[in-house]
Design a protein around this motif. Structure first.
Motif, PDB file in Angstrom:
ATOM      1  N   CYS A 177       0.837  -1.208   0.000  1.00 12.05           N
ATOM      2  CA  CYS A 177       0.000   0.000   0.000  1.00 12.05           C
ATOM      3  C   CYS A 177       0.868   1.253   0.000  1.00 12.05           C
ATOM      4  O   CYS A 177       0.605   2.200  -0.745  1.00 12.05           O
ATOM      5  N   TRP A 229       1.178   4.137  -2.916  1.00 12.24           N
ATOM      6  CA  TRP A 229       0.901   5.536  -2.592  1.00 12.24           C
ATOM      7  C   TRP A 229       2.071   6.420  -3.011  1.00 12.24           C
ATOM      8  O   TRP A 229       1.863   7.498  -3.559  1.00 12.24           O
ATOM      9  N   GLY A 241       1.921   6.860  -6.631  1.00 13.18           N
ATOM     10  CA  GLY A 241       0.859   7.817  -6.945  1.00 13.18           C
ATOM     11  C   GLY A 241       1.298   9.260  -6.732  1.00 13.18           C
ATOM     12  O   GLY A 241       0.984  10.137  -7.541  1.00 13.18           O
ATOM     13  N   LEU A 256      -8.319   9.457 -15.929  1.00 16.64           N
ATOM     14  CA  LEU A 256      -8.576  10.237 -14.710  1.00 16.64           C
ATOM     15  C   LEU A 256      -7.958  11.618 -14.865  1.00 16.64           C
ATOM     16  O   LEU A 256      -6.742  11.740 -14.990  1.00 16.64           O
ATOM     17  N   VAL A 269      -8.811  10.181  -6.319  1.00 15.13           N
ATOM     18  CA  VAL A 269      -8.963   8.764  -6.631  1.00 15.13           C
ATOM     19  C   VAL A 269      -7.593   8.097  -6.687  1.00 15.13           C
ATOM     20  O   VAL A 269      -7.388   7.020  -6.125  1.00 15.13           O
ATOM     21  N   LEU A 270      -6.628   8.751  -7.331  1.00 17.17           N
ATOM     22  CA  LEU A 270      -5.281   8.200  -7.461  1.00 17.17           C
ATOM     23  C   LEU A 270      -4.600   8.051  -6.105  1.00 17.17           C
ATOM     24  O   LEU A 270      -3.891   7.081  -5.863  1.00 17.17           O
ATOM     25  N   ILE A 290      -6.188   8.050  -2.940  1.00 15.89           N
ATOM     26  CA  ILE A 290      -6.956   7.349  -1.910  1.00 15.89           C
ATOM     27  C   ILE A 290      -7.133   5.870  -2.255  1.00 15.89           C
ATOM     28  O   ILE A 290      -7.226   5.027  -1.359  1.00 15.89           O
ATOM     29  N   ALA A 291      -7.151   5.528  -3.531  1.00 14.10           N
ATOM     30  CA  ALA A 291      -7.364   4.138  -3.939  1.00 14.10           C
ATOM     31  C   ALA A 291      -6.355   3.171  -3.325  1.00 14.10           C
ATOM     32  O   ALA A 291      -6.759   2.103  -2.841  1.00 14.10           O
ATOM     33  N   PRO A 292      -5.051   3.474  -3.277  1.00 12.00           N
ATOM     34  CA  PRO A 292      -4.129   2.524  -2.641  1.00 12.00           C
ATOM     35  C   PRO A 292      -4.435   2.284  -1.162  1.00 12.00           C
ATOM     36  O   PRO A 292      -4.295   1.173  -0.669  1.00 12.00           O
ATOM     37  N   VAL A 297      -7.444   2.459   0.300  1.00 20.36           N
ATOM     38  CA  VAL A 297      -8.656   1.640   0.375  1.00 20.36           C
ATOM     39  C   VAL A 297      -8.343   0.189   0.003  1.00 20.36           C
ATOM     40  O   VAL A 297      -8.786  -0.751   0.676  1.00 20.36           O
ATOM     41  N   ILE A 298      -7.544   0.012  -1.050  1.00 15.25           N
ATOM     42  CA  ILE A 298      -7.156  -1.339  -1.457  1.00 15.25           C
ATOM     43  C   ILE A 298      -6.341  -2.008  -0.356  1.00 15.25           C
ATOM     44  O   ILE A 298      -6.547  -3.178  -0.032  1.00 15.25           O
TER      45      ILE A 298
END
Length: 108
Positions: free
Chosen positions: A18, A22, A25, A56, A78-79, A81-83, A85-86
């Protein structure tokens, strides 16, 4: 190994992945910001430029009334926060699997 040790090992692996995602990102966002800044500065007329990554829109920039500006797009959160959440989802899955494996090993 105890259940707690197994769960910690699983969570460390997921957390590391993660964090790496990030950081990647952040680097991608920085590069796209620099490109949007350069494109907005290079425009001579009233124009809008967009820096996208896989559809995006990360940054939008351009000239308005003789001044250039850069605004974050909806793809930036999105770019970034997605890591997280995953990683959270994968850590729950890994902890549940390791816990059930340790429980099954204890019953034997």
């Amino acid at each position: 190994m105890t259940t707690g040790q197994i769960a910690r090992l699983a969570l460390v692996g997921v957390a590391t992945a993660c964090i790496v995602l990030w950081v990647v990102g952040i680097i991608i966002a920085g590069v796209n910001y620099a490109e949007a800044f350069a494109a907005a500065r290079a425009t001579t007329a009233e124009a809008t430029v967009s820096e996208d990554l896989f559809g995006l829109p990360l940054f939008e920039g351009g000239r308005r009334l003789g001044r250039f500006d850069i605004r974050p797009g909806w793809g930036l959160p999105v770019l970034l926060i997605a890591p997280a959440v995953i990683g959270i989802g994968l850590s729950f899955i890994a902890a549940a699997r390791q816990g059930s494996r340790a429980e099954g090993a204890r019953r034997r």
